[in-house]
Scaffold this motif. Structure first.
Motif, PDB file in Angstrom:
ATOM      1  N   SER A  84       0.810  -1.217   0.000  1.00  0.00           N
ATOM      2  CA  SER A  84       0.000   0.000   0.000  1.00  0.00           C
ATOM      3  C   SER A  84       0.844   1.269   0.000  1.00  0.00           C
ATOM      4  N   VAL A  85       2.020   1.224   0.620  1.00  0.00           N
ATOM      5  CA  VAL A  85       2.896   2.393   0.596  1.00  0.00           C
ATOM      6  C   VAL A  85       3.390   2.649  -0.828  1.00  0.00           C
ATOM      7  N   THR A 156      -5.759  15.332   3.119  1.00  0.00           N
ATOM      8  CA  THR A 156      -4.527  16.109   3.258  1.00  0.00           C
ATOM      9  C   THR A 156      -3.547  15.787   2.145  1.00  0.00           C
ATOM     10  N   THR A 157      -3.423  14.522   1.790  1.00  0.00           N
ATOM     11  CA  THR A 157      -2.524  14.138   0.695  1.00  0.00           C
ATOM     12  C   THR A 157      -2.993  14.739  -0.624  1.00  0.00           C
ATOM     13  N   ASN A 182       8.537  14.075  -3.159  1.00  0.00           N
ATOM     14  CA  ASN A 182       9.167  13.736  -1.880  1.00  0.00           C
ATOM     15  C   ASN A 182       8.423  14.372  -0.701  1.00  0.00           C
ATOM     16  N   TYR A 183       7.969  15.616  -0.866  1.00  0.00           N
ATOM     17  CA  TYR A 183       7.228  16.278   0.206  1.00  0.00           C
ATOM     18  C   TYR A 183       5.921  15.528   0.504  1.00  0.00           C
ATOM     19  N   GLN A 189       4.441   8.990   4.860  1.00  0.00           N
ATOM     20  CA  GLN A 189       5.229   8.144   5.748  1.00  0.00           C
ATOM     21  C   GLN A 189       5.135   8.619   7.189  1.00  0.00           C
ATOM     22  N   GLY A 190       5.045   9.943   7.387  1.00  0.00           N
ATOM     23  CA  GLY A 190       4.929  10.477   8.734  1.00  0.00           C
ATOM     24  C   GLY A 190       3.620  10.076   9.399  1.00  0.00           C
ATOM     25  N   VAL A 191       2.516  10.168   8.669  1.00  0.00           N
ATOM     26  CA  VAL A 191       1.222   9.831   9.257  1.00  0.00           C
ATOM     27  C   VAL A 191       1.123   8.333   9.525  1.00  0.00           C
ATOM     28  N   ILE A 192       1.776   7.517   8.686  1.00  0.00           N
ATOM     29  CA  ILE A 192       1.800   6.069   8.921  1.00  0.00           C
ATOM     30  C   ILE A 192       2.620   5.749  10.167  1.00  0.00           C
ATOM     31  N   ARG A 193       3.791   6.365  10.295  1.00  0.00           N
ATOM     32  CA  ARG A 193       4.634   6.135  11.477  1.00  0.00           C
ATOM     33  C   ARG A 193       3.918   6.561  12.750  1.00  0.00           C
ATOM     34  N   GLN A 194       3.263   7.717  12.688  1.00  0.00           N
ATOM     35  CA  GLN A 194       2.536   8.212  13.850  1.00  0.00           C
ATOM     36  C   GLN A 194       1.447   7.226  14.278  1.00  0.00           C
ATOM     37  N   SER A 195       0.738   6.694  13.303  1.00  0.00           N
ATOM     38  CA  SER A 195      -0.321   5.731  13.592  1.00  0.00           C
ATOM     39  C   SER A 195       0.245   4.449  14.200  1.00  0.00           C
TER      40      SER A 195
END
Length: 212
Positions: A84-85, A156-157, A182-183, A189-195
């Motif tokens: 999915s990523v 947001t994306t 990249n932005y 990636q940030g929202v996935i890591r946070q989750s």
């Protein structure tokens, strides 16, 4: 009698001429005459195939939408469908593909977005574009995030994609295509890591409570 296969070739020729005319003259300055001159055909050909300027402009926008869809399908064929990523990366990459960021396409998209606020046909096409992007983003985020975070992440994306694309199109010192992608991926990636972090904390907390 027209040659077999001439119609799609002629239509594509007129769409390319429309993109070039909008790039050179803007939407207001683009006329049947400017398009016909760039395509090297008579104005009657445009009326014959598209019923006039409005029909040709709508066909040009549909061409850009189809090109975006084709680019996404090409990107998706190159990845593991279960990743999915990678799918989110493919969606972002397709939206910043050359066909979408060239001067011709950029100026036509900008003119289209402006006109969509006043023209029902263009507004309907814009809604198709928006629904398609959000649907693809939601599908991927559902596999990665809790359901209550999916809509926020997708919206947001989508806003990042549109906003960075707009900066590229309008800025005198535009962000590069690579940096724009990249932005967007940094946010994903940030929202996935946070989750994942929150899920791990919750899991540990529940485990501690069970042992107590």
């Amino acid at each position: 009698m027209p040659k077999v296969g001439m119609k799609p070739l002629r239509q594509h020729q007129l769409i390319e001429a429309t993109l070039l005319s909008v790039e050179r003259h803007g939407l207001m300055g683009t006329t049947i005459s400017t398009i016909a001159q760039l395509a090297g055909v008579s104005t009657g050909i445009i009326n014959h195939y598209f019923g006039g300027k409005q029909g040709l402009l709508a066909a040009t926008v549909r061409f850009l939408l189809q090109s975006l869809h084709d680019e996404l399908m090409k990107e998706l064929r190159q990845i593991n469908p279960e990743d999915s990523v990678a799918r989110l990366r493919a969606i972002i990459k397709a939206n910043f593909a050359q066909i979408q960021t060239s001067d011709k396409a950029s100026k036509t998209w900008l003119a289209f977005w402006s006109q969509a606020m006043h023209d029902p046909e263009f507004s309907a096409l814009q809604q198709v574009n928006e629904r398609r992007l959000l649907s693809n983003l939601r599908f991927s985020f559902r596999r990665l995030l809790p359901k209550e975070r999916v809509e926020e992440a997708a919206q947001t994306t989508a806003a990042l994609i549109d906003g960075l694309w707009l900066r590229m199109a309008l800025s005198t010192h535009p962000i590069s295509v690579a940096d724009s992608g990249n932005y967007c991926m940094a946010y994903v990636q940030g929202v996935i890591r946070q989750s994942q972090t929150q899920a791990n904390v919750t899991h540990k907390t529940l485990g501690t409570r069970r042992h107590d």
